[in-house]
Design an enzyme around this catalytic site. Structure first.
Site, PDB file in Angstrom:
ATOM      1  N   SER A 145     -26.026  -9.201  -5.586  1.00 18.40           N
ATOM      2  CA  SER A 145     -25.045  -8.341  -6.234  1.00 18.40           C
ATOM      3  C   SER A 145     -25.633  -7.069  -6.836  1.00 18.40           C
ATOM      4  CB  SER A 145     -24.300  -9.121  -7.318  1.00 18.40           C
ATOM      5  OG  SER A 145     -25.196  -9.713  -8.230  1.00 18.40           O
ATOM      6  N   HIS A 173     -19.965 -10.880  -2.409  1.00 21.32           N
ATOM      7  CA  HIS A 173     -19.985  -9.483  -1.958  1.00 21.32           C
ATOM      8  C   HIS A 173     -20.018  -9.360  -0.436  1.00 21.32           C
ATOM      9  CE1 HIS A 173     -20.610  -8.113  -6.086  1.00 21.32           C
ATOM     10  NE2 HIS A 173     -21.353  -9.186  -6.200  1.00 21.32           N
ATOM     11  N   LYS A 208     -12.942  -9.486  -5.614  1.00 22.05           N
ATOM     12  CA  LYS A 208     -13.726  -8.338  -5.151  1.00 22.05           C
ATOM     13  C   LYS A 208     -13.026  -7.719  -3.936  1.00 22.05           C
ATOM     14  CE  LYS A 208     -17.527  -9.723  -7.847  1.00 22.05           C
ATOM     15  NZ  LYS A 208     -18.577 -10.695  -8.099  1.00 22.05           N
TER      16      LYS A 208
END
Ligand SMILES: *Cc1c(COP(=O)(O)O)cnc(C)c1O
Length: 357
Positions: A145, A173, A208
């Site tokens: 990250s 991610h 995200k």
């Protein structure tokens, strides 16, 4: 964003596909609220589990071609669940030193012995596995990250097989960001094209690239069932609002069909790398996370402040989030950025006094 009335272009969000404000997602949340209200009212195992939760779990499992997915309220809680649900005292967690804090916390809270290996160092990981006792679990971020690099997933899979260990890949991610239909880092590397092995559990957050909120654990039916029955961060918490689970189904469809969005962030990253003014140091990353390495915390803070004055929001990430002496500007890109946004950021960087850590 508007910050105290001042416009800033943000380069720090994890909303990689720009879905958080997508009109279809907003409409789906409104529809969901009209149909199911706001609160779930109780934990999943009491009466908080609604049809949209089940449907979302089914759709996530189908998308990743695994038998089962379990929905949790946040990625932090999903990591507590996957670790605490499957290992405990007498067992061993083997973890990358640069893993996300939630994986470290999960390992500590589980009561298992925590052995950390040097970042992406597979010889060190093997050494730790040889010392490990009880049930073994390897923990890694998919995309790291704060650095934006990708874990050596192929070698980790081989180690998990050799040592009969669980492998947990937290791809917060990676999901949505890349891989066919946004299926994440393992798909991007072609590691799941012959099926997902039973020892492999994938964790994804929906806050995200999905532009929503919540998280999931996806994998074989048996470990998912055990996690559902035992994990305290699943059992002892209110279920996420059903309207949100309903809206997230729309976000999954947008992610699956989002090749144009994935092409857009890639183009912005390419533009940024090509146009980076001399004297600044990027890290080795092909993801939307493009840290500009500075070194000293004070220098990173000064750079972030200068960028803020120029109209940009780029955070200075400092220890203990990153190792000592490696403070950085964590620049992240989104499909929502335009060519002009990136050009303006490059100009601002070129005009900053050269900071040296
Ligand atoms: C953001 C993040 C989490 C936490 O997810 P939330 O849904 O925000 O709680 C977990 N792991 C990694 C690697 C993350 O980047």
């Amino acid at each position: 964003m508007q910050i105290n009335g001042q416009a800033r272009i943000t380069f720090c969000s994890n909303d990689y596909l720009g879905l958080a404000n997508h009109p279809r997602l907003v409409a789906a949340l409104q529809q969901g609220a009209a149909r199911w209200g706001v609160g779930a009212g109780a934990a999943h195992l009491v009466n908080g589990h609604f049809e949209p939760h089940s449907e979302l779990e089914f759709l996530l499992a189908d998308w990743l071609a695994v038998p089962r997915a379990l929905l949790l309220s946040t990625g932090y809680m999903a990591n507590l669940a996957v670790v605490g649900g499957l290992v405990g005292r007498g067992d061993t967690v083997i973890a990358d030193k640069l893993n996300h804090a939630s994986l470290n916390d999960a390992a500590k809270l589980s009561g298992a012995t925590l052995l950390r290996y040097r970042h992406a160092d597979m010889n060190d990981a093997r050494r730790q596995l040889m010392r490990a006792e009880g049930v073994k679990m390897i923990l890694t971020d998919g995309v790291f990250s704060m650095d934006g690099d990708v874990a050596p997933l192929s070698t980790l899979m081989a180690l998990a097989e050799e040592f009969d260990a669980w492998l947990v890949v937290d791809d917060a991610h990676g999901f949505g960001v890349w891989g066919g239909a946004g299926r994440g880092s393992l798909a991007q590397l072609g590691l799941t094209c012959r099926g997902v092995p039973d020892y492999l559990l994938q964790v994804g957050t929906l806050g995200k690239a999905f532009g929503s909120a919540g998280a999931f654990i996806a994998g074989a039916a048996q470990p998912i069932e055990v996690i559902m029955q035992r994990a305290r961060s699943y059992v002892f918490t209110t279920a996420q609002p059903p309207a949100l689970a309903f809206a997230t189904q729309t976000s999954l469809r947008l992610v699956q069909a989002g090749d144009d969005l994935r092409a857009a962030w890639r183009a912005r990253v390419e533009q940024f790398k090509q146009g980076m003014p001399a004297g600044w140091r990027l890290m080795a990353s092909d993801t939307p996370i493009q840290p500009v390495l500075i070194g000293a915390s004070s220098a990173a803070l000064a750079a972030a402040q200068s960028l803020a004055q120029a109209g940009f929001w780029v955070p200075a990430i400092r220890p203990p989030t990153v190792p000592a002496g490696s403070a950085r500007l964590r620049v992240t890109f989104s499909a929502a950025h335009t060519v002009d946004h990136v050009a303006a950021l490059l100009t601002a960087l070129a005009n900053l006094p050269r900071v040296d850590g």
